[in-house]
Design a protein around this motif. Sequence first.
Motif, PDB file in Angstrom:
ATOM      1  N   ILE A  91       0.835  -1.203   0.000  1.00  0.00           N
ATOM      2  CA  ILE A  91       0.000   0.000   0.000  1.00  0.00           C
ATOM      3  C   ILE A  91       0.870   1.254   0.000  1.00  0.00           C
ATOM      4  O   ILE A  91       0.589   2.228  -0.713  1.00  0.00           O
ATOM      5  CB  ILE A  91      -0.971  -0.005   1.205  1.00  0.00           C
ATOM      6  CG1 ILE A  91      -2.036  -1.084   1.007  1.00  0.00           C
ATOM      7  CG2 ILE A  91      -1.620   1.359   1.395  1.00  0.00           C
ATOM      8  CD1 ILE A  91      -2.839  -1.393   2.247  1.00  0.00           C
ATOM      9  N   GLU A  92       1.925   1.227   0.778  1.00  0.00           N
ATOM     10  CA  GLU A  92       2.854   2.364   0.803  1.00  0.00           C
ATOM     11  C   GLU A  92       3.474   2.581  -0.570  1.00  0.00           C
ATOM     12  O   GLU A  92       3.579   3.710  -1.054  1.00  0.00           O
ATOM     13  CB  GLU A  92       3.944   2.131   1.852  1.00  0.00           C
ATOM     14  CG  GLU A  92       4.812   3.346   2.132  1.00  0.00           C
ATOM     15  CD  GLU A  92       4.051   4.529   2.706  1.00  0.00           C
ATOM     16  OE1 GLU A  92       4.467   5.683   2.445  1.00  0.00           O
ATOM     17  OE2 GLU A  92       3.031   4.308   3.395  1.00  0.00           O
ATOM     18  N   ALA A  93       3.861   1.495  -1.222  1.00  0.00           N
ATOM     19  CA  ALA A  93       4.431   1.601  -2.571  1.00  0.00           C
ATOM     20  C   ALA A  93       3.399   2.123  -3.569  1.00  0.00           C
ATOM     21  O   ALA A  93       3.734   2.882  -4.492  1.00  0.00           O
ATOM     22  CB  ALA A  93       4.953   0.237  -3.025  1.00  0.00           C
TER      23      ALA A  93
ATOM     24  N   THR B 167      -6.969  -0.786  -2.305  1.00  0.00           N
ATOM     25  CA  THR B 167      -6.887  -1.370  -3.649  1.00  0.00           C
ATOM     26  C   THR B 167      -7.598  -0.465  -4.653  1.00  0.00           C
ATOM     27  O   THR B 167      -7.070  -0.164  -5.728  1.00  0.00           O
ATOM     28  CB  THR B 167      -7.516  -2.779  -3.665  1.00  0.00           C
ATOM     29  OG1 THR B 167      -6.801  -3.628  -2.761  1.00  0.00           O
ATOM     30  CG2 THR B 167      -7.458  -3.382  -5.067  1.00  0.00           C
ATOM     31  N   ILE B 168      -8.785  -0.021  -4.287  1.00  0.00           N
ATOM     32  CA  ILE B 168      -9.551   0.882  -5.158  1.00  0.00           C
ATOM     33  C   ILE B 168      -8.852   2.244  -5.245  1.00  0.00           C
ATOM     34  O   ILE B 168      -8.876   2.900  -6.294  1.00  0.00           O
ATOM     35  CB  ILE B 168     -10.998   1.044  -4.651  1.00  0.00           C
ATOM     36  CG1 ILE B 168     -11.671  -0.333  -4.529  1.00  0.00           C
ATOM     37  CG2 ILE B 168     -11.792   1.947  -5.585  1.00  0.00           C
ATOM     38  CD1 ILE B 168     -11.643  -1.165  -5.795  1.00  0.00           C
ATOM     39  N   ALA B 169      -8.203   2.664  -4.171  1.00  0.00           N
ATOM     40  CA  ALA B 169      -7.474   3.940  -4.184  1.00  0.00           C
ATOM     41  C   ALA B 169      -6.339   3.912  -5.203  1.00  0.00           C
ATOM     42  O   ALA B 169      -6.048   4.925  -5.859  1.00  0.00           O
ATOM     43  CB  ALA B 169      -6.925   4.247  -2.796  1.00  0.00           C
ATOM     44  N   LEU B 170      -5.698   2.759  -5.359  1.00  0.00           N
ATOM     45  CA  LEU B 170      -4.645   2.650  -6.374  1.00  0.00           C
ATOM     46  C   LEU B 170      -5.233   2.779  -7.773  1.00  0.00           C
ATOM     47  O   LEU B 170      -4.664   3.463  -8.634  1.00  0.00           O
ATOM     48  CB  LEU B 170      -3.911   1.313  -6.230  1.00  0.00           C
ATOM     49  CG  LEU B 170      -2.874   1.000  -7.326  1.00  0.00           C
ATOM     50  CD1 LEU B 170      -1.833   2.111  -7.456  1.00  0.00           C
ATOM     51  CD2 LEU B 170      -2.202  -0.340  -7.058  1.00  0.00           C
TER      52      LEU B 170
ATOM     53  N   SER C  54      -6.362   8.910 -12.393  1.00  0.00           N
ATOM     54  CA  SER C  54      -6.243  10.367 -12.234  1.00  0.00           C
ATOM     55  C   SER C  54      -4.954  10.909 -12.847  1.00  0.00           C
ATOM     56  O   SER C  54      -4.920  12.039 -13.329  1.00  0.00           O
ATOM     57  CB  SER C  54      -6.325  10.746 -10.752  1.00  0.00           C
ATOM     58  OG  SER C  54      -5.207  10.252 -10.040  1.00  0.00           O
ATOM     59  N   GLU C  55      -3.884  10.105 -12.823  1.00  0.00           N
ATOM     60  CA  GLU C  55      -2.621  10.585 -13.378  1.00  0.00           C
ATOM     61  C   GLU C  55      -2.552  10.456 -14.896  1.00  0.00           C
ATOM     62  O   GLU C  55      -1.710  11.079 -15.531  1.00  0.00           O
ATOM     63  CB  GLU C  55      -1.443   9.852 -12.727  1.00  0.00           C
ATOM     64  CG  GLU C  55      -1.206  10.297 -11.294  1.00  0.00           C
ATOM     65  CD  GLU C  55       0.111   9.824 -10.721  1.00  0.00           C
ATOM     66  OE1 GLU C  55       0.585  10.438  -9.750  1.00  0.00           O
ATOM     67  OE2 GLU C  55       0.684   8.844 -11.249  1.00  0.00           O
TER      68      GLU C  55
END
Length: 279
Positions: free
Chosen positions: A149-151, A204-207, A213-214
């Motif tokens: 998650i940090e990565a 997971t969804i945040a990734l 977005s990018e």
Amino acid sequence: MIIQRAGSDFVGKFKDNFMTIFLKVLNSSASTVHEEAFLAISSLARQVGPDFEKYVPHIKPFLIKGLENLREASVAKTAIGVTSDLSSALGPKIAMISDDVVNALLKCLSDGSVDQDTKPPAIQALGDIAMAIGGRFERYLRSVMMVLIEASKQRLGRADAASLEQIEFFNELRQSILEAYSSIMHGLSMDKAQEHYLPFVPPTIALVDLIISEASFDSGVIGAAVVTVTDVASLLGSAVREILQSPVIAKLLEIASQTASSNSRILRDAQICKRTIAG
């Protein structure tokens, strides 16, 4: 390499002789020949399969040393590749060394000074271990997910200001994370333990949201995102139905459909994803 070209009968007959030679090479001081020995061991493990188990205690010290040799990226990457091959060859039997291997992989991923190219294969190796040992991966789940998650939070920033090399790395990194998430879910599900993944669905969804977005994604990372979302839906069911109705997932499937003009597999996977979410 002779092992790759030879048949399984030949390799099976002389496997002890091969391993004696490889262990002698690993006992030498030259790291360059260590890489060659590791590659040969990978080939032998793929040929021998689960019977490779008897050699694991002998190669473990060299494997861990290779994984921890972060100053020599090529050696570390080769050792990571061996880890993935051993997971595939040994299946559940990789558990005999998984404590030390997982710890070494997490150290690699947590070290900011490590060559970044070692990180995607290290993440893949964690997923391979999860698939190999099934529900027993739950003992590593929290520590592994915290590192992944940090990565996953690393930001590329503006795509128009990033180099092509940076964009390629971020896509590779994110794809490896998504594929590891899927492998972990599937591994846990082998022993009906997939509910342990539930707390990690939001990140997971945040990734997926960050990738979209990018807007610097390639078809590989979009395809991986679609498959991971499908796995979340199919393996966790009604418990995640609400979060999968979010605009992020709708946007992902829209992008996947647009990407499908050059990749029919993504179109198929996106259709499967829609049906799975709908229940």
